[in-house]
Design a protein around this motif. Structure first.
Motif, mmCIF file in Angstrom:
data_model
loop_
_atom_site.group_PDB
_atom_site.id
_atom_site.type_symbol
_atom_site.label_atom_id
_atom_site.label_comp_id
_atom_site.label_asym_id
_atom_site.label_seq_id
_atom_site.Cartn_x
_atom_site.Cartn_y
_atom_site.Cartn_z
ATOM 1 N N LYS A 117 0.834 -1.208 0.000
ATOM 2 C CA LYS A 117 0.000 0.000 0.000
ATOM 3 C C LYS A 117 0.863 1.251 0.000
ATOM 4 O O LYS A 117 0.619 2.188 -0.776
ATOM 5 C CB LYS A 117 -0.928 -0.005 1.211
ATOM 6 N N TYR A 157 -7.315 0.452 18.414
ATOM 7 C CA TYR A 157 -7.456 -0.270 17.159
ATOM 8 C C TYR A 157 -8.792 -1.005 17.042
ATOM 9 O O TYR A 157 -9.129 -1.503 15.964
ATOM 10 C CB TYR A 157 -6.279 -1.234 16.970
ATOM 11 N N PRO A 160 -12.771 1.347 14.335
ATOM 12 C CA PRO A 160 -12.319 1.313 12.936
ATOM 13 C C PRO A 160 -11.786 2.632 12.405
ATOM 14 O O PRO A 160 -10.753 2.654 11.717
ATOM 15 C CB PRO A 160 -13.591 0.888 12.180
ATOM 16 N N GLN A 161 -12.472 3.745 12.736
ATOM 17 C CA GLN A 161 -12.011 5.044 12.213
ATOM 18 C C GLN A 161 -10.651 5.416 12.782
ATOM 19 O O GLN A 161 -9.801 5.978 12.080
ATOM 20 C CB GLN A 161 -13.031 6.139 12.549
ATOM 21 N N GLN A 164 -7.897 3.226 11.280
ATOM 22 C CA GLN A 164 -7.546 3.674 9.933
ATOM 23 C C GLN A 164 -6.579 4.855 9.973
ATOM 24 O O GLN A 164 -5.638 4.931 9.178
ATOM 25 C CB GLN A 164 -8.805 4.057 9.160
ATOM 26 N N VAL A 165 -6.817 5.785 10.903
ATOM 27 C CA VAL A 165 -5.937 6.953 11.033
ATOM 28 C C VAL A 165 -4.554 6.536 11.533
ATOM 29 O O VAL A 165 -3.520 6.992 11.015
ATOM 30 C CB VAL A 165 -6.554 7.994 11.984
ATOM 31 N N GLY A 167 -3.158 3.489 11.393
ATOM 32 C CA GLY A 167 -2.526 2.675 10.371
ATOM 33 C C GLY A 167 -1.448 1.755 10.918
ATOM 34 O O GLY A 167 -1.423 1.424 12.102
ATOM 35 N N GLU A 168 -0.560 1.356 10.023
ATOM 36 C CA GLU A 168 0.552 0.486 10.375
ATOM 37 C C GLU A 168 1.858 1.276 10.307
ATOM 38 O O GLU A 168 1.976 2.224 9.531
ATOM 39 C CB GLU A 168 0.624 -0.701 9.421
#
Length: 288
Positions: A117, A157, A160-161, A164-165, A167-168
């Motif tokens: 990604k 984590y 979900p929102q 997403q912010v 991330g990894e």
């Protein structure tokens, strides 16, 4: 006989020199940005080049009304990128990979990232040579190994929102023949995965992000930190008693709650060995 002994000593001297570890130089730039001279390569880590006060604070985080970055670069962007052989981007949050860095770095420079990604994103920004770090990724004679982290708590984590912010974000282990092993921990809280890296690779040098960046005080999370802080530094100091530690990612962005001054005071109060623990100023070089 004397000539023979001289040749023997000369050969022994060459052998000894060949087995000596090389000098490693880490130059701290700002935040998590640094230059690592290692294995004959000059590697730029997490470039964040924006001008002081040119960006909005990160929404929903501590002190979000402040403008980022809080402090200027210690040197010109062009000087930072001069002669670099590669860039490592642990993740693509703006304080590790910003538009100014993208505009400054030559588009043919090899970029190393955590997953497909991020690779696709950076390719879309015009870069030509983007590679995903695995277990045995090469830069010359250097071996890179991707390590796991978590940019926040399990509770965060589960939303979900928020997940997403956040991330990894990866860490990276550097290894090379006749070189010390280095572990760049990356943006993570303390996890068993961090302990496992230290146990498995026994790094000689660990570079930790210890600014204790946090969500806003009025957030729903009881534990607000999304990266490590001073207690994690002390924990690493004890967990890896033979390792030298460099503490970075402070004083630059709105959501960091721990300053270098505060961390240095903590190190003094805890009587941690300053020959093992370093809190560099921007532009400071450390040789190992």
């Amino acid at each position: 006989m004397k000539k023979l002994l001289g040749i023997l000593f000369m050969l022994l001297g060459i052998s000894v020199l060949a087995n000596q570890e090389n000098v490693i130089e880490y130059t701290h730039i700002r935040n998590a940005t640094g230059i690592l001279n290692y294995g004959g390569k000059k590697i730029l880590i997490d470039p964040f080049f924006a001008d002081k006060d040119s960006m909005e604070g990160f929404p929903g985080t501590y002190n979000s009304e402040a403008k980022n970055p809080l402090i200027p670069l210690p040197m010109a962007k062009e000087k930072i990128v001069k002669g670099i052989d590669a860039v490592i981007v642990t993740h693509t949050h703006e304080d590790h990979w910003d538009k100014t860095a993208q505009d400054t770095i030559n588009k043919n420079t090899p970029i190393y990232v955590q997953h497909e990604k991020d690779k696709e994103l950076i390719l879309s920004q015009g870069f030509k040579d983007v590679k995903v770090v695995g277990n045995d990724t090469k830069i010359g004679n250097i071996t890179l190994t991707k390590t796991k982290g978590q940019h926040g708590t399990d509770t965060m984590y589960k939303v979900p929102q928020v997940a997403q912010v956040l991330g990894e974000a990866m860490g990276v282990v550097f290894r090379a023949e006749n070189e010390k092993t280095i572990y760049i921990v990356g943006d993570t809280i303390w996890r068993k995965s961090v302990e496992d890296v230290v146990t498995d690779y026994k790094p000689d040098i660990i570079i930790m992000n210890t600014g204790q960046a946090e969500f806003a005080q009025n957030s729903d999370f009881e534990e607000k930190a999304i990266i490590m802080g001073k207690l994690d530094l002390e924990r690493m100091y004890k967990f890896a008693p033979k390792t030298k530690i460099v503490a970075v990612h402070m004083d630059t962005t709105n959501h960091n709650t721990l300053t270098r001054k505060e961390l240095r005071t903590f190190i003094e109060v805890k009587n941690l060995d300053t020959n093992r623990v370093f809190v560099p100023n921007d532009g400071e070089k450390i040789k190992f």
